[in-house]
Design an enzyme around this catalytic site. Structure first.
Site, short mmCIF file in Angstrom:
data_model
loop_
_atom_site.label_atom_id
_atom_site.label_comp_id
_atom_site.label_asym_id
_atom_site.label_seq_id
_atom_site.Cartn_x
_atom_site.Cartn_y
_atom_site.Cartn_z
NE ARG A 88 0.18 -4.79 10.81
CZ ARG A 88 0.68 -5.02 9.45
NH1 ARG A 88 1.47 -5.97 8.96
NH2 ARG A 88 0.61 -3.87 8.66
NE ARG A 127 3.43 -4.75 -2.36
CZ ARG A 127 2.89 -4.99 -1.11
NH1 ARG A 127 1.93 -4.24 -0.69
NH2 ARG A 127 3.55 -5.63 -0.48
NE ARG A 160 6.19 -3.21 1.10
CZ ARG A 160 4.88 -3.28 1.80
NH1 ARG A 160 3.73 -2.46 1.48
NH2 ARG A 160 4.96 -4.03 2.80
NE ARG A 171 5.45 -8.52 4.54
CZ ARG A 171 5.22 -7.91 3.45
NH1 ARG A 171 5.98 -8.31 2.54
NH2 ARG A 171 4.18 -7.31 3.07
P1 AP5 Z 1 -1.79 -3.92 -1.40
O1 AP5 Z 1 -2.98 -3.02 -1.44
O2 AP5 Z 1 -0.37 -3.09 -1.41
O3 AP5 Z 1 -1.75 -4.85 -0.11
P2 AP5 Z 1 -1.77 -4.65 1.62
O4 AP5 Z 1 -2.59 -5.49 2.04
O5 AP5 Z 1 -1.66 -3.19 1.69
O6 AP5 Z 1 -0.15 -5.26 1.57
P3 AP5 Z 1 1.12 -4.73 2.49
O7 AP5 Z 1 2.19 -5.77 2.04
O8 AP5 Z 1 1.39 -3.40 2.37
O9 AP5 Z 1 0.58 -5.30 3.95
P4 AP5 Z 1 1.55 -5.45 4.96
O10 AP5 Z 1 0.35 -5.58 6.12
O11 AP5 Z 1 2.36 -6.75 4.81
O12 AP5 Z 1 2.56 -4.41 5.07
P5 AP5 Z 1 2.37 -3.10 5.88
O13 AP5 Z 1 3.00 -1.99 4.75
O14 AP5 Z 1 1.05 -2.73 6.55
O15 AP5 Z 1 -1.99 -5.06 -2.49
C1 AP5 Z 1 -0.97 -5.54 -2.84
C2 AP5 Z 1 -0.78 -6.08 -4.33
O16 AP5 Z 1 -2.02 -6.57 -4.88
C3 AP5 Z 1 -0.78 -4.62 -5.21
O17 AP5 Z 1 -0.10 -4.97 -6.04
C4 AP5 Z 1 -2.16 -4.67 -5.54
O18 AP5 Z 1 -2.05 -3.83 -6.64
C5 AP5 Z 1 -2.75 -5.87 -5.67
N1 AP5 Z 1 -4.11 -5.92 -5.34
C6 AP5 Z 1 -4.99 -5.24 -4.32
N2 AP5 Z 1 -6.11 -5.70 -4.32
C7 AP5 Z 1 -6.14 -6.44 -5.27
C8 AP5 Z 1 -7.45 -7.19 -5.87
N3 AP5 Z 1 -8.59 -7.32 -5.27
N4 AP5 Z 1 -7.29 -8.10 -6.88
C9 AP5 Z 1 -5.92 -8.24 -7.63
N5 AP5 Z 1 -4.94 -7.74 -7.05
C10 AP5 Z 1 -5.01 -6.68 -5.92
O19 AP5 Z 1 3.45 -3.45 6.88
C11 AP5 Z 1 4.88 -3.64 6.78
C12 AP5 Z 1 5.71 -4.07 7.94
O20 AP5 Z 1 5.63 -2.95 8.86
C13 AP5 Z 1 5.17 -5.17 8.66
O21 AP5 Z 1 5.59 -6.56 7.94
C14 AP5 Z 1 5.51 -5.01 10.08
O22 AP5 Z 1 6.92 -5.41 10.11
C15 AP5 Z 1 5.50 -3.45 10.20
N6 AP5 Z 1 4.32 -3.06 10.61
C16 AP5 Z 1 3.20 -2.49 10.13
N7 AP5 Z 1 2.20 -2.14 10.81
C17 AP5 Z 1 2.34 -2.95 12.05
C18 AP5 Z 1 1.94 -2.99 13.22
N8 AP5 Z 1 0.65 -2.60 13.62
N9 AP5 Z 1 2.60 -3.76 14.35
C19 AP5 Z 1 3.83 -4.13 14.26
N10 AP5 Z 1 4.54 -3.85 13.08
C20 AP5 Z 1 3.76 -3.20 11.98
#
Ligand code: AP5
Length: 217
Positions: A88, A127, A160, A171
């Protein structure tokens, strides 16, 4: 194959990763899920991660990189993995390249799921997730059958902690400043394909698979 899903928060990375992992029969590695499991289990890592995640900030690179390197070293990743939400930042990407080279692998393909900020805000605010089995729902087009409990395990689905409007805005800001530069990083390396994350989960997945097939044709 090592495949990475890149995209804004809420672009649909997790949703597509679950389906692609089933199709490609390789593990799905989500750094967000790993952090949330540690928060739930009240580990030291969880405490540290929560202080960043709940403020819409990225967890420090050295912590995140070590976790992913350890996970990719597990025997179930011998045939590859789907990376969801990692790397990221540019330093994370450089560390990943070096690590994969050291184990005789490479990042084969990066799928950038393109969704605009307005759609992201709508998707995240609608979500709901199951804190028990991690199933994801969307109150509009993919709600739990009874509107409240997870279809798979019966737990109540929840918003969440980092899905509040204030944290979503932070974010998105982090995404544009720290993560979006990876689009050019991987374009230059020649392993980036774009998938338009249109509304409709199956349609979005079809886009990705079409793009993957065209790339490998
Ligand atoms: P969903 O599939 O849940 O989307 P997502 O891209 O996975 O969203 P996240 O919010 O989980 O991503 P994120 O990157 O912010 O969080 P992460 O957990 O990685 O879909 C979202 C919604 O849309 C759902 O309701 C779904 O049903 C719907 N949907 C999906 N596709 C659709 C479509 N085509 N049409 C309509 N609806 C649809 O990270 C969380 C936190 O962890 C980060 O903020 C950060 O603090 C930390 N973190 C994680 N990875 C790192 C890293 N590599 N480095 C540093 N910090 C990190």
């Amino acid at each position: 194959m090592i495949l990475m899903l890149l995209g804004a928060p809420g672009a649909g990375k997790g949703t597509q990763a679950v389906k692609l992992a089933e199709i490609l029969k390789i593990p799905h590695i989500s750094t967000g899920d790993i952090f949330r499991a540690n928060i739930k289990n009240r580990t030291e890592l969880g405490q540290l991660a929560a202080s960043y995640i709940n403020n819409g900030l990225l967890v420090p690179d050295e912590v995140t990189v070590a976790i992913v390197e350890d996970r990719l070293s597990q025997p179930d990743c011998v045939d590859g993995a789907i990376l969801d939400g990692f790397p990221r930042t540019i330093p994370q990407a450089e560390k990943l390249d070096a690590f994969l080279e050291s184990i005789g692998k490479k990042l084969d393909v990066v799928v950038n799921i393109v969704v605009d900020d307005q759609a992201v805000i709508e998707r995240i605010s609608q979500r709901r997730v199951c804190p028990n089995c991690k199933a994801t729902y969307h109150l509009g087009h993919r709600p739990p059958k009874n509107g409240v409990n997870c279809d798979a395990c019966g737990h109540e689905v929840v918003l969440r902690d980092d899905d509040t409007p204030e944290v979503i805005a932070k974010r998105l800001k982090e995404y544009h400043s720290s993560t979006e530069p990876l689009v050019d990083y991987y374009k230059e390396k020649g392993n980036l394909i774009e998938s338009i994350g249109v509304d409709g989960i199956q349609e979005s997945l079809d886009n990705t698979i079409r793009a993957l097939i065209m790339r490998n044709a």
